[in-house]
Design a protein around this motif. Structure first.
Motif, PDB file in Angstrom:
ATOM      1  N   GLY A 205      21.418  24.898  60.727  1.00 49.35           N
ATOM      2  CA  GLY A 205      21.972  24.383  59.487  1.00 49.35           C
ATOM      3  C   GLY A 205      22.607  23.017  59.666  1.00 49.35           C
ATOM      4  O   GLY A 205      22.336  22.302  60.630  1.00 49.35           O
ATOM      5  N   ALA A 206      23.473  22.655  58.710  1.00 50.34           N
ATOM      6  CA  ALA A 206      24.105  21.337  58.708  1.00 50.34           C
ATOM      7  C   ALA A 206      25.159  21.240  59.808  1.00 50.34           C
ATOM      8  O   ALA A 206      25.855  22.211  60.117  1.00 50.34           O
ATOM      9  N   LYS A 207      25.278  20.048  60.378  1.00 49.41           N
ATOM     10  CA  LYS A 207      26.269  19.790  61.417  1.00 49.41           C
ATOM     11  C   LYS A 207      26.953  18.464  61.135  1.00 49.41           C
ATOM     12  O   LYS A 207      26.431  17.620  60.417  1.00 49.41           O
ATOM     13  N   GLY A 208      28.139  18.288  61.739  1.00 50.06           N
ATOM     14  CA  GLY A 208      28.860  17.033  61.591  1.00 50.06           C
ATOM     15  C   GLY A 208      30.256  17.266  61.044  1.00 50.06           C
ATOM     16  O   GLY A 208      30.794  18.374  61.089  1.00 50.06           O
ATOM     17  N   TRP A 209      30.852  16.202  60.500  1.00 54.37           N
ATOM     18  CA  TRP A 209      32.214  16.252  59.983  1.00 54.37           C
ATOM     19  C   TRP A 209      32.238  15.730  58.554  1.00 54.37           C
ATOM     20  O   TRP A 209      31.446  14.876  58.175  1.00 54.37           O
ATOM     21  N   ARG A 210      33.177  16.256  57.765  1.00 57.29           N
ATOM     22  CA  ARG A 210      33.335  15.825  56.384  1.00 57.29           C
ATOM     23  C   ARG A 210      34.820  15.700  56.058  1.00 57.29           C
ATOM     24  O   ARG A 210      35.681  16.257  56.755  1.00 57.29           O
ATOM     25  N   TYR A 211      35.109  14.952  54.995  1.00 54.63           N
ATOM     26  CA  TYR A 211      36.480  14.907  54.497  1.00 54.63           C
ATOM     27  C   TYR A 211      36.819  16.249  53.862  1.00 54.63           C
ATOM     28  O   TYR A 211      35.975  16.895  53.241  1.00 54.63           O
ATOM     29  N   LEU A 212      38.072  16.662  54.013  1.00 57.01           N
ATOM     30  CA  LEU A 212      38.462  17.998  53.576  1.00 57.01           C
ATOM     31  C   LEU A 212      38.506  18.118  52.060  1.00 57.01           C
ATOM     32  O   LEU A 212      38.113  19.136  51.495  1.00 57.01           O
ATOM     33  N   GLU A 213      38.971  17.074  51.378  1.00 54.24           N
ATOM     34  CA  GLU A 213      39.213  17.165  49.946  1.00 54.24           C
ATOM     35  C   GLU A 213      38.362  16.162  49.178  1.00 54.24           C
ATOM     36  O   GLU A 213      37.999  15.110  49.704  1.00 54.24           O
ATOM     37  N   GLU A 214      38.066  16.488  47.910  1.00 56.13           N
ATOM     38  CA  GLU A 214      37.259  15.608  47.078  1.00 56.13           C
ATOM     39  C   GLU A 214      37.954  14.264  46.851  1.00 56.13           C
ATOM     40  O   GLU A 214      37.310  13.217  46.834  1.00 56.13           O
ATOM     41  N   ASP A 215      39.266  14.276  46.662  1.00 61.53           N
ATOM     42  CA  ASP A 215      40.001  13.035  46.408  1.00 61.53           C
ATOM     43  C   ASP A 215      40.609  12.486  47.694  1.00 61.53           C
ATOM     44  O   ASP A 215      41.737  12.012  47.725  1.00 61.53           O
ATOM     45  N   TRP A 216      39.814  12.544  48.773  1.00 61.14           N
ATOM     46  CA  TRP A 216      40.302  12.148  50.095  1.00 61.14           C
ATOM     47  C   TRP A 216      40.769  10.698  50.136  1.00 61.14           C
ATOM     48  O   TRP A 216      41.763  10.371  50.794  1.00 61.14           O
ATOM     49  N   PHE A 217      40.057   9.812  49.418  1.00 56.53           N
ATOM     50  CA  PHE A 217      40.415   8.394  49.504  1.00 56.53           C
ATOM     51  C   PHE A 217      41.755   8.126  48.818  1.00 56.53           C
ATOM     52  O   PHE A 217      42.606   7.398  49.344  1.00 56.53           O
TER      53      PHE A 217
ATOM     54  N   GLU B 110      47.657   7.020  49.420  1.00 58.35           N
ATOM     55  CA  GLU B 110      49.031   7.385  49.073  1.00 58.35           C
ATOM     56  C   GLU B 110      49.843   7.818  50.287  1.00 58.35           C
ATOM     57  O   GLU B 110      51.007   7.435  50.442  1.00 58.35           O
ATOM     58  N   ARG B 111      49.231   8.633  51.166  1.00 61.14           N
ATOM     59  CA  ARG B 111      49.982   9.238  52.267  1.00 61.14           C
ATOM     60  C   ARG B 111      49.656   8.632  53.624  1.00 61.14           C
ATOM     61  O   ARG B 111      50.340   8.903  54.607  1.00 61.14           O
ATOM     62  N   GLY B 112      48.563   7.870  53.689  1.00 56.72           N
ATOM     63  CA  GLY B 112      48.142   7.349  54.980  1.00 56.72           C
ATOM     64  C   GLY B 112      47.529   8.409  55.867  1.00 56.72           C
ATOM     65  O   GLY B 112      47.456   8.238  57.083  1.00 56.72           O
ATOM     66  N   GLU B 113      47.065   9.529  55.284  1.00 60.28           N
ATOM     67  CA  GLU B 113      46.515  10.642  56.057  1.00 60.28           C
ATOM     68  C   GLU B 113      45.051  10.874  55.696  1.00 60.28           C
ATOM     69  O   GLU B 113      44.712  11.024  54.524  1.00 60.28           O
ATOM     70  N   PHE B 114      44.192  10.899  56.714  1.00 63.89           N
ATOM     71  CA  PHE B 114      42.789  11.266  56.549  1.00 63.89           C
ATOM     72  C   PHE B 114      42.611  12.664  57.141  1.00 63.89           C
ATOM     73  O   PHE B 114      42.741  12.845  58.355  1.00 63.89           O
ATOM     74  N   TRP B 115      42.315  13.656  56.293  1.00 66.40           N
ATOM     75  CA  TRP B 115      42.070  15.022  56.752  1.00 66.40           C
ATOM     76  C   TRP B 115      40.562  15.265  56.779  1.00 66.40           C
ATOM     77  O   TRP B 115      39.878  15.071  55.778  1.00 66.40           O
ATOM     78  N   ILE B 116      40.050  15.689  57.928  1.00 65.45           N
ATOM     79  CA  ILE B 116      38.621  15.957  58.074  1.00 65.45           C
ATOM     80  C   ILE B 116      38.429  17.311  58.743  1.00 65.45           C
ATOM     81  O   ILE B 116      39.326  17.824  59.423  1.00 65.45           O
ATOM     82  N   CYS B 117      37.255  17.887  58.540  1.00 66.34           N
ATOM     83  CA  CYS B 117      36.954  19.200  59.113  1.00 66.34           C
ATOM     84  C   CYS B 117      35.463  19.267  59.434  1.00 66.34           C
ATOM     85  O   CYS B 117      34.664  18.489  58.905  1.00 66.34           O
ATOM     86  N   PRO B 118      35.057  20.189  60.304  1.00 70.97           N
ATOM     87  CA  PRO B 118      33.631  20.321  60.622  1.00 70.97           C
ATOM     88  C   PRO B 118      32.862  20.896  59.441  1.00 70.97           C
ATOM     89  O   PRO B 118      33.377  21.737  58.693  1.00 70.97           O
ATOM     90  N   ILE B 119      31.616  20.436  59.267  1.00 71.35           N
ATOM     91  CA  ILE B 119      30.752  20.988  58.221  1.00 71.35           C
ATOM     92  C   ILE B 119      30.375  22.425  58.558  1.00 71.35           C
ATOM     93  O   ILE B 119      30.353  23.298  57.696  1.00 71.35           O
TER      94      ILE B 119
END
Length: 408
Positions: A329-341, A346-355
């Motif tokens: 299946g799919a592999k890699g990393w994605r941003y955790l939330e739809e409004d990640w940018f 606002e917070r200076g935080e990039f949250w990411i998680c594995p696909i």
């Protein structure tokens, strides 16, 4: 001794000579090509795309008698496919008359279009010759044509000619409203074929997809939120609710432990550039006795609006189409939330998680490669980047042992 680093023929900085092997591996992870200039003692870097790939396209009318209308339509479609792939750096040969196909091409495609009175919707048939081993290419094209609205089927043809390297694609269109259908279907066919070929190369020889696009497009992903309105995304298994605040670290269990640390290289900007680039890895080592499951990674900057996260990290709604696919299946990393940018600004935080679901066994290590573009503050000061890794299923959170700090 220091080594000069050139990016697209422009000097970007220097690194210590012993770091050369590590830099080459880091570039490979990010779809960046390298060339060592021994005479001038410099490493040349440039983005990987399809520059080394050769693609052979042939209209069905070149080998079988066809009406002038059908022949012209096939040529128009393949000319558009040629335009799409050439823009990504591929060498594309469109053969208009019967001849032996070019040797040593990576892909051979023959496209035939016909109109049928008995159908109301477009269809396609993909033919794989018995001596043709490239089923992955056929399935990639099949998937993209389905996404463009073409129901299709696959046929296997017994062919005694050992030299037949083509995948034959036969597009069937409804007979009614010829001119209207010509305009309506030509573009979807071309996009489907070009996307299928690109998917094939991406899955067989993983590329940084963004590096196949013009530089201006990169800014859409780095500086603005994509203007896409997806269906509500189903949350990945094991991720739980939105991440807790990065300041609240949970108590480590005696059996569940991890060490998190950065390893990175800094490329200093040129005299006219107000950004510097950090290439690095965030290492997550399981030092406990139990598996650690589904890490969430937070990269936090102070001040909040001074960094942009780059690399092969996808928005949540684009994982199905742009992620690396294999038999699992799919592999890699994605941003955790739809409004990640928005939240990153606002917070200076990039949250990411594995696909995909990830488990880190005891004593093993998970490595996340990243690129960070750092904007110089308007006034002199320090930019600090911290890393936090959370395992929400297990109620754990670990700050990185070190941090990245730049003074301007």
């Amino acid at each position: 001794m220091d080594v000069q680093i050139y990016w697209n023929e422009e000097k970007k900085g220097v690194i210590p000579y012993p770091s050369l092997p590590a830099l080459r591996l880091l570039c490979e992870q990010h779809g960046i090509r390298t060339r060592w200039n021994a005479e001038e003692k410099k490493m040349e870097l440039w983005e990987a795309n399809l520059t080394e790939k050769k693609i052979y396209l042939e209209p069905g009318s070149s080998r079988a008698p066809r009406s002038s209308d059908s022949a012209q339509y096939e040529t128009e479609i393949l000319t558009q496919v040629q335009h799409f792939l050439a823009a990504m750096g591929a060498e594309v040969l469109l053969q208009q008359s019967p001849s032996a196909p070019q040797d040593h091409a990576d892909v051979y495609i023959q496209c035939m279009v016909s109109r049928i009175k008995s159908i109301n919707n477009p269809q396609s048939t993909l033919v794989l010759h018995s001596n043709h081993q490239n089923k992955r290419l056929l399935h990639s094209i099949q998937k993209e044509l389905i996404r463009m609205g073409f129901n299709n089927k696959v046929k296997k043809r017994i062919d005694k000619r050992d030299s037949n390297r083509f995948i034959n694609i036969h597009i069937h269109l409804p007979e009614a409203q010829k001119e209207l259908l010509r305009q309506e279907y030509q573009e979807p066919i071309a996009i489907g074929l070009a996307s299928g070929i690109l998917r094939y190369f991406h899955e067989k020889y993983p590329l940084a997809i963004l590096s196949s696009l013009p530089p201006d497009i990169h800014e859409i992903f780095m500086t603005t939120r994509p203007n896409i309105h997806p269906k509500p995304a189903t949350q990945e298994a094991g991720l739980g609710p939105s991440p807790v605040s990065a300041e609240k670290y949970l108590i480590e269990s005696k059996e569940l432990k991890a060490e998190v640390f950065f390893d990175y290289t800094l490329l200093l900007p040129g005299t006219d550039d107000n950004r510097c680039l950090i290439w690095g890895n965030l290492y997550i080592k399981n030092t406990g006795t139990e598996n650690l499951v589904n890490p969430l990674v937070c990269l936090r900057s102070t001040p909040a609006d001074t960094i942009q996260l780059r690399g092969q990290i996808l928005p949540p709604n684009m994982t199905e189409t742009l992620s690396v696919q294999d038999f699992e299946g799919a592999k890699g990393w994605r941003y955790l939330e739809e409004d990640w940018f928005k939240k990153a600004q606002e917070r200076g935080e990039f949250w990411i998680c594995p696909i995909q679901s990830i488990q880190i066994p005891p004593g093993e290590m998970e490595v996340h490669a990243f690129q960070i573009s750092v904007l110089k503050p308007q006034s002199e000061g320090t930019v600090t980047i911290e890393g936090i890794v959370s395992f929400q299923e297990q109620g754990l959170q670990f700050p990185a042992n070190n941090r990245i700090s730049l003074s301007f």
